[in-house]
Write a protein that holds these residues in place. Structure first.
Motif: not given
Length: 67
Positions: A8-9, A12-14, A18-19, A22
């Motif tokens: 995610r980090v 997906l560059k979250q 936020l990651a 989730a």
């Protein structure tokens, strides 16, 4: 869990917060997991880059050759 966080980090560059949310993690716990995984990835990459190289060549580059 750490791999899902890394995905995610890093992929997906979250944002970390936020990651973490989730995945049901606290931001501090997520940061700790991510730091450990990043360290493992860096070590694995270094080992992969050095794989197959003769030890003399590695020592020559470090300047540890005793000749």
């Amino acid at each position: 869990m750490a791999l899902a966080l890394f995905q995610r980090v890093e992929v997906l560059k979250q944002p970390l917060e936020l990651a973490a949310r989730a995945l049901g993690l606290k931001p501090g716990d997520a940061a700790y997991l991510l730091a450990g995984l990043r360290e493992d990835v860096a070590k694995d990459m270094a080992l992969a880059l050095l794989a197959g190289r003769p030890s003399r060549e590695i020592n020559d580059q470090k300047g540890t050759d005793d000749e």
